[in-house]
Write a protein that holds these residues in place. Structure first.
Motif, short mmCIF file in Angstrom:
data_model
loop_
_atom_site.label_atom_id
_atom_site.label_comp_id
_atom_site.label_asym_id
_atom_site.label_seq_id
_atom_site.Cartn_x
_atom_site.Cartn_y
_atom_site.Cartn_z
N LEU A 118 27.79 17.87 -32.06
CA LEU A 118 28.91 16.45 -30.94
C LEU A 118 27.43 16.22 -30.35
N ARG A 119 27.22 14.20 -30.64
CA ARG A 119 25.99 13.58 -30.40
C ARG A 119 26.55 12.53 -29.64
N LEU A 120 25.96 12.25 -29.19
CA LEU A 120 26.04 10.34 -28.29
C LEU A 120 25.16 9.36 -28.48
N GLY A 136 23.12 9.88 -30.90
CA GLY A 136 22.39 10.69 -31.92
C GLY A 136 21.63 11.40 -31.08
N VAL A 137 22.05 11.75 -29.60
CA VAL A 137 21.51 12.82 -29.07
C VAL A 137 22.40 13.85 -29.00
N LYS A 138 22.40 15.04 -28.79
CA LYS A 138 23.00 16.84 -29.05
C LYS A 138 23.73 16.51 -27.95
N ILE A 139 24.81 16.72 -27.06
CA ILE A 139 25.08 16.75 -26.00
C ILE A 139 26.27 17.77 -26.12
N GLY A 140 26.70 18.43 -27.07
CA GLY A 140 27.82 19.26 -27.33
C GLY A 140 28.39 19.69 -28.73
N LYS A 141 29.85 20.47 -28.16
CA LYS A 141 29.54 20.89 -30.19
C LYS A 141 30.86 21.08 -29.98
N VAL A 142 30.94 21.45 -31.03
CA VAL A 142 32.95 21.75 -31.45
C VAL A 142 32.74 23.08 -31.38
N THR A 154 41.39 19.89 -32.08
CA THR A 154 39.72 19.82 -31.60
C THR A 154 39.79 20.37 -30.10
N VAL A 155 38.73 20.86 -30.33
CA VAL A 155 38.51 20.77 -28.81
C VAL A 155 36.35 20.98 -29.10
N VAL A 156 35.99 19.92 -27.92
CA VAL A 156 34.42 20.33 -28.10
C VAL A 156 34.20 20.12 -26.72
N SER A 157 33.84 20.26 -26.12
CA SER A 157 32.74 20.90 -25.03
C SER A 157 31.25 19.82 -24.99
N ILE A 158 31.18 19.43 -23.75
CA ILE A 158 30.19 18.21 -23.28
C ILE A 158 29.21 18.85 -22.21
N ASN A 195 28.16 16.56 -41.75
CA ASN A 195 28.78 16.00 -40.95
C ASN A 195 28.62 16.35 -39.54
N TYR A 196 29.15 15.29 -38.83
CA TYR A 196 28.98 15.72 -37.30
C TYR A 196 29.68 15.06 -36.90
N MET A 197 29.84 15.48 -35.09
CA MET A 197 31.35 14.89 -34.67
C MET A 197 29.97 13.31 -33.57
N GLU A 198 30.54 12.49 -33.57
CA GLU A 198 30.01 11.28 -32.90
C GLU A 198 30.55 10.86 -31.82
#
Length: 149
Positions: free
Chosen positions: A56-58, A60-66, A80-84, A107-110
């Motif tokens: 999970l990116r913001l 371009g920086v990884k701030i979490g994951k699915v 879906t649940v994402v952790s930040i 693919n990634y989440m943004e």
């Protein structure tokens, strides 16, 4: 002096290198330990290319994951649940988008941040989502000339 001392020393060096590589691989994979996080939920029409553990990116920086993906049997959407990571505040009008690293990339989440002065808290639902766009369907629309005008 023992004759097998050089063999023991070489074995020790190989073992130390293997342990160092395992530690580096664990660090690179994000397995170094539990970080404090909070969870957000979202629902997508399509999560093509997204699995548990996807970044999970913001900006371009990884701030979490699915952390969880399930099919909702009522709506036929991917819940879906994402952790930040704690300490990162996300405005409550932000969007969660499935993005691609390129034509051949994964693919990634943004998170596309909004401008609200209020922030999501643990367990909140992100309502503004955009699922995966199928490259094949886009190409077929382009080739057949059925694109929206």
């Amino acid at each position: 002096m023992r004759e097998d001392l050089p063999e023991i020393m070489v074995g020790g060096v190989v073992l130390a290198a293997a342990i160092g590589f395992a530690l580096y691989a664990g660090q690179a994979a994000g397995l170094t330990g539990a970080r404090d996080t909070y969870a957000l939920q979202a629902s997508f029409r399509s999560l093509e290319g997204i699995d548990v553990g996807t970044d999970l990116r913001l900006a371009g920086v990884k701030i979490g994951k699915v952390t969880d993906v399930t099919l909702n049997p009522t709506t036929y959407r991917a819940d879906t649940v994402v952790s930040i990571d704690d300490g990162i505040e996300i405005p409550d009008d932000s969007a969660l988008v499935v993005s691609s690293e390129g034509l051949l990339g994964g693919n990634y989440m943004e998170i596309v941040p909004g401008g609200s002065p209020f922030y999501f808290s643990n367990g909140d639902m992100i309502s503004d989502t955009q699922g995966a766009v199928s490259l094949i369907s886009l190409l077929l629309k382009f080739v057949s000339g059925q694109g929206d005008n």
